[in-house]
Write a protein that holds these residues in place. Structure first.
Motif, mmCIF file in Angstrom:
data_model
loop_
_atom_site.group_PDB
_atom_site.id
_atom_site.type_symbol
_atom_site.label_atom_id
_atom_site.label_comp_id
_atom_site.label_asym_id
_atom_site.label_seq_id
_atom_site.Cartn_x
_atom_site.Cartn_y
_atom_site.Cartn_z
ATOM 1 N N THR A 21 0.804 -1.221 0.000
ATOM 2 C CA THR A 21 0.000 0.000 0.000
ATOM 3 C C THR A 21 0.838 1.273 0.000
ATOM 4 O OG1 THR A 21 -0.131 0.195 2.423
ATOM 5 C CG2 THR A 21 -1.742 -1.246 1.348
ATOM 6 N N PRO A 23 3.591 3.753 -1.735
ATOM 7 C CA PRO A 23 4.186 4.063 -3.042
ATOM 8 C C PRO A 23 5.691 3.852 -3.110
ATOM 9 C CG PRO A 23 2.585 5.734 -2.451
ATOM 10 C CD PRO A 23 2.757 4.867 -1.231
ATOM 11 N N TYR A 28 3.809 -2.159 -4.321
ATOM 12 C CA TYR A 28 2.741 -1.163 -4.467
ATOM 13 C C TYR A 28 2.045 -1.220 -5.824
ATOM 14 C CZ TYR A 28 0.669 3.504 -5.076
ATOM 15 O OH TYR A 28 -0.178 4.550 -5.356
ATOM 16 N N ARG A 32 -1.964 -1.346 -6.482
ATOM 17 C CA ARG A 32 -2.722 -0.371 -7.276
ATOM 18 C C ARG A 32 -3.621 -1.078 -8.289
ATOM 19 N NH1 ARG A 32 0.888 4.106 -10.034
ATOM 20 N NH2 ARG A 32 -1.073 5.294 -9.969
ATOM 21 N N ASP A 59 -10.535 8.400 -4.984
ATOM 22 C CA ASP A 59 -9.338 7.689 -4.551
ATOM 23 C C ASP A 59 -9.076 8.122 -3.112
ATOM 24 O OD1 ASP A 59 -6.664 6.837 -4.090
ATOM 25 O OD2 ASP A 59 -6.235 6.917 -6.232
ATOM 26 N N ASN A 66 -3.686 6.686 -6.223
ATOM 27 C CA ASN A 66 -3.358 5.270 -6.319
ATOM 28 C C ASN A 66 -4.057 4.566 -7.478
ATOM 29 O OD1 ASN A 66 -2.068 5.110 -3.421
ATOM 30 N ND2 ASN A 66 -4.066 6.094 -3.157
#
Length: 274
Positions: A21, A23, A28, A32, A59, A66
Motif C-alpha cells: 500500500t 508508493p 505497491y 494499485r 481515490d 493510487n
C-alpha cells in the motif's frame, strides 16, 4: 442518481502488508492494480442496476493518487489528489444518493483486522459523543449528516462488522478474514470482483432500506494521539484543548460537518515531526 464510491486500499482482497500500500515499496504497483480492478467491479455493478447513474470514484488511500486512471472504467468520474474538501469523501454533496466504501479497514484497536488504523498511525482513537469511530464510522457519519446512506462496504470481516453495527441493512462483502494485523485468508481477486459487482447492484436496488448514520450536534470529540508533541500542535487550533493527560485532546463542534473537518485537520497536524 449520483453514487459516490470511496476506495481505500488496505481492505482490497489479497492485500495484507504495508509494502503493498506504500508508493515507496516494491509491491505497491500490484496493490494499485488490485485496487483499480475492485473499483471497476463496483462501478459495473452500480451501472448494472442503474444504467443512467452518475458514478463518482474518490481515490481515498494515502496520497489519494493510487487508482490507475487509464485502467478505470471510463463511465465513472475519478477524484484524485490532495488536499481537498471532505478528504476520503470528496465529491459528496446533497445531490448524492448513495455512498459505497470499498477496500476499507477496521478502526485502530479493532481486531483481529488487516492493517487496522484510524486515518494515520498517529491517531490511537477518535470518540464522537463517547462512541469510538474509525474511518468507516467517521465517513458514514459525514455522509449521514447530508442524509446519504452508506449502502455497501467491502474489506475484511472486522471492517464489515463495523458498518453492520452502524447500518444493519447495508450490504457488506468480506473479501478476506484477518488472522492478524498483517495476515489474512483472502478469496481470489477475481472471485472478490464477482462478489462486489453482484453486491453493488444489490445495494443500489435496496438503498431505500438503509438509513443514514447521522449524529446530531453539538458534539463532544475526543482524540487520543500517539505522541505528546502531537498534542502540542493540536492545541494551537482554537477550541482544541488537552484532556486527561499528555496524549488526549478534546473539542466541541456545533454539528458533525464541523467535527469531521477538524478531525481531518488534526490528523494532518499529527503528521508533523518536531
Amino acid at each position: 442518481m449520483k453514487v459516490l464510491i470511496s476506495v481505500d486500499m488496505e481492505g482490497i482482497s489479497g492485500i495484507v502488508h504495508p509494502a503493498e500500500t506504500n508508493p515507496d515499496c516494491y509491491d505497491y504497483q500490484q496493490g494499485r492494480a488490485l485496487m483499480t480492478a475492485e473499483a471497476n467491479a463496483v462501478i459495473a455493478g452500480v451501472l448494472d442496476a442503474e444504467p443512467a447513474a452518475e458514478v463518482w470514484v474518490a481515490d481515498a488511500h494515502g496520497p489519494f493518487r493510487n487508482l490507475l486512471p487509464e485502467d478505470l472504467d471510463r463511465r465513472a468520474r475519478l477524484i484524485r489528489g490532495k488536499p481537498r474538501p471532505l478528504g476520503m469523501l470528496a465529491g459528496l454533496d446533497e445531490h448524492t444518493d448513495a455512498v459505497m466504501l470499498i477496500g476499507y479497514h477496521a478502526r485502530a484497536g479493532g481486531g483481529p483486522a488487516v492493517l487496522a488504523h484510524t486515518m494515520s498511525d498517529a491517531i490511537l482513537d477518535v470518540r464522537v459523543g463517547g462512541r469510538s469511530l474509525g474511518e468507516i464510522g467517521l465517513n458514514a457519519a459525514m455522509a449521514g449528516h447530508l442524509g446519504v446512506p452508506v449502502v455497501l462496504l467491502s474489506g475484511d470481516g472486522t471492517a464489515c462488522a463495523e458498518l453492520t453495527d452502524l447500518a444493519p441493512s447495508a450490504v457488506t462483502v468480506a473479501v478476506k478474514q484477518a488472522l492478524g494485523q498483517t495476515a489474512a485468508v483472502a478469496v481470489h481477486p477475481e472471485e472478490a470482483r464477482e462478489r462486489l459487482r453482484t453486491a453493488a447492484a444489490k445495494a443500489i436496488e435496496q438503498r431505500a432500506l438503509v438509513a443514514p448514520f447521522a449524529l446530531t450536534g453539538p458534539l463532544e470529540v475526543e482524540i487520543d494521539l500517539y505522541g505528546p508533541h502531537m498534542v502540542d500542535l493540536a492545541t494551537l487550533v482554537p477550541g482544541v484543548s488537552r484532556a486527561g493527560g499528555g496524549r488526549k485532546v478534546t473539542f466541541t463542534a456545533s454539528d458533525y460537518a464541523d467535527a469531521y473537518r477538524l478531525v481531518l485537520l488534526l490528523v494532518q497536524l499529527a503528521s508533523i515531526r518536531p
